[in-house]
Design an enzyme around this catalytic site. Structure first.
Site, PDB file in Angstrom:
ATOM      1  N   ALA A  18       1.226  -1.400  -0.171  1.00 56.13           N
ATOM      2  CA  ALA A  18      -0.272   0.128   0.057  1.00 56.13           C
ATOM      3  C   ALA A  18       0.691   1.300  -0.059  1.00 56.13           C
ATOM      4  CB  ALA A  18      -1.307  -0.580   1.318  1.00 56.13           C
ATOM      5  N   SER A  23      -0.244   5.989  -3.457  1.00 58.26           N
ATOM      6  CA  SER A  23      -0.971   6.890  -4.598  1.00 58.26           C
ATOM      7  C   SER A  23      -1.906   5.345  -5.194  1.00 58.26           C
ATOM      8  CB  SER A  23       0.293   6.582  -5.965  1.00 58.26           C
ATOM      9  OG  SER A  23       1.113   8.116  -6.115  1.00 58.26           O
ATOM     10  N   GLY A  65      11.123   3.492   5.864  1.00 56.01           N
ATOM     11  CA  GLY A  65       9.751   2.687   5.659  1.00 56.01           C
ATOM     12  C   GLY A  65       9.720   1.358   5.055  1.00 56.01           C
ATOM     13  N   SER A  66       8.653   0.958   5.222  1.00 55.58           N
ATOM     14  CA  SER A  66       8.739  -0.362   4.766  1.00 55.58           C
ATOM     15  C   SER A  66       8.209  -1.051   3.697  1.00 55.58           C
ATOM     16  CB  SER A  66       7.039  -0.939   5.836  1.00 55.58           C
ATOM     17  OG  SER A  66       6.104  -0.241   5.023  1.00 55.58           O
ATOM     18  N   ASP A  67       8.431   0.305   2.258  1.00 56.84           N
ATOM     19  CA  ASP A  67       8.231   0.203   1.038  1.00 56.84           C
ATOM     20  C   ASP A  67       9.871   0.221   0.922  1.00 56.84           C
ATOM     21  OD1 ASP A  67       8.148   2.795   1.825  1.00 56.84           O
ATOM     22  OD2 ASP A  67       7.141   2.428  -0.228  1.00 56.84           O
TER      23      ASP A  67
END
Length: 290
Positions: A12, A15, A119-121
């Site tokens: 998630a 965008s 950030g996990s992403d």
């Protein structure tokens, strides 16, 4: 031998939301993407009762039930709640793991001063990249709402990164904070970027954005080149610092536009976060003996 249940992986971003159902052996069963307004319009509220059915599903019907869901979410608490409700509507009480960066995982070492603030992403993407390009030094450039850079050594050490406004955000900011500049969205800006040589160019083989003769094209080209210039500068600096070849890997929603302006070698890979989540899921299930 009975086939083990797949993993549900969810990325998630700010965008959109990407997802995949992946077998433990790495085989992808299905994948898709949702806009945030599709999740918001699903009819589910964070306080919906367990098993409540949303107005729309992301295409999960008919697929085998996963053993769990692994979620990287950088879009906030409301999106997290809606994702949880969407998953529970399809597979009630499915275990859901919210992935967060740690000091070390899946062969990658996090050199952030406070590892959990990464950030996990970005974390999952580095795990995916380290596995996708084993033994290589990497510079990862992701062009989303923000443009992020990660320097990842071949031994898995993440030595640090950069965060800048993304291509679309850069253009929107100029439009919103100046009196005479237009506000360009991504679709219009893409149409304005030159696909071929500029008019009057001496070298007709040159491609990509160049000096423009109207304000909208000046804006779209300027923001594209600002992104490309940052990446090229850091790629060269990293190779000078490490004195080794570094593979530049690009991804994200604006990768096509920025890559068109890059004048250095680069590799496109758009599934690094989901690939990293699959590796995290496999490590978690192995540790738990699942």
């Amino acid at each position: 031998m009975t086939q083990r249940a797949p993993y549900l992986l969810i990325d998630a971003g700010n965008s959109r939301i990407k997802w995949a159902l992946v077998q433990p052996d790495g085989t992808q069963l299905a994948a898709g993407a949702l806009a945030h307004d599709e999740v918001a319009g699903s009819g589910l509220r964070p306080d919906s009762p367990p098993g409540a059915q949303p107005g729309s599903q992301p295409g999960w019907s008919g697929w085998p039930a996963p053993c769990g869901a692994w979620v990287s979410n950088v879009a906030g608490a409301d999106v997290s709640a809606r994702i949880a409700a969407l998953v529970d509507a399809q597979w009630p009480r499915l275990p859901l793991t919210t992935v967060r960066a740690s000091a070390r995982q899946c062969g990658v070492t996090n050199c952030y001063a406070a590892p959990h603030t990464l950030g996990s992403d970005r974390w999952a993407g580095m795990i995916g990249a380290h596995a996708a390009f084993p033994g290589e030094h990497l510079l990862l450039a992701t062009f989303g709402t923000a443009t992020t850079l990660e320097a990842l050594r071949a031994d898995g050490a993440f030595i640090g990164g950069l965060i800048a406004p993304g291509w679309t955000l850069m253009m929107r900011s100029l439009g919103e904070h100046t009196a005479q500049l237009p506000t360009l969205d991504a679709a219009r800006a893409r149409g304005l970027l030159d696909a071929g040589a500029p008019l009057g160019a001496a070298d007709a083989s040159r491609r990509g954005p160049f000096f423009a003769t109207d304000t909208p094209r000046s804006l779209s080209a300027g923001c594209t080149l600002a992104q490309a210039g940052l990446i090229e500068r850091m790629w060269r600096d990293l190779q000078d610092e490490w004195q080794v070849p570094v593979r530049l890997v690009v991804s994200g929603g604006a990768a096509d536009e920025v890559a068109s302006a890059l004048k250095v070698p680069h590799t496109r890979h758009d599934s690094l976060v989901l690939s990293g989540l699959a590796l995290i899921a496999a490590e978690d299930t192995a540790r738990l003996g699942a």
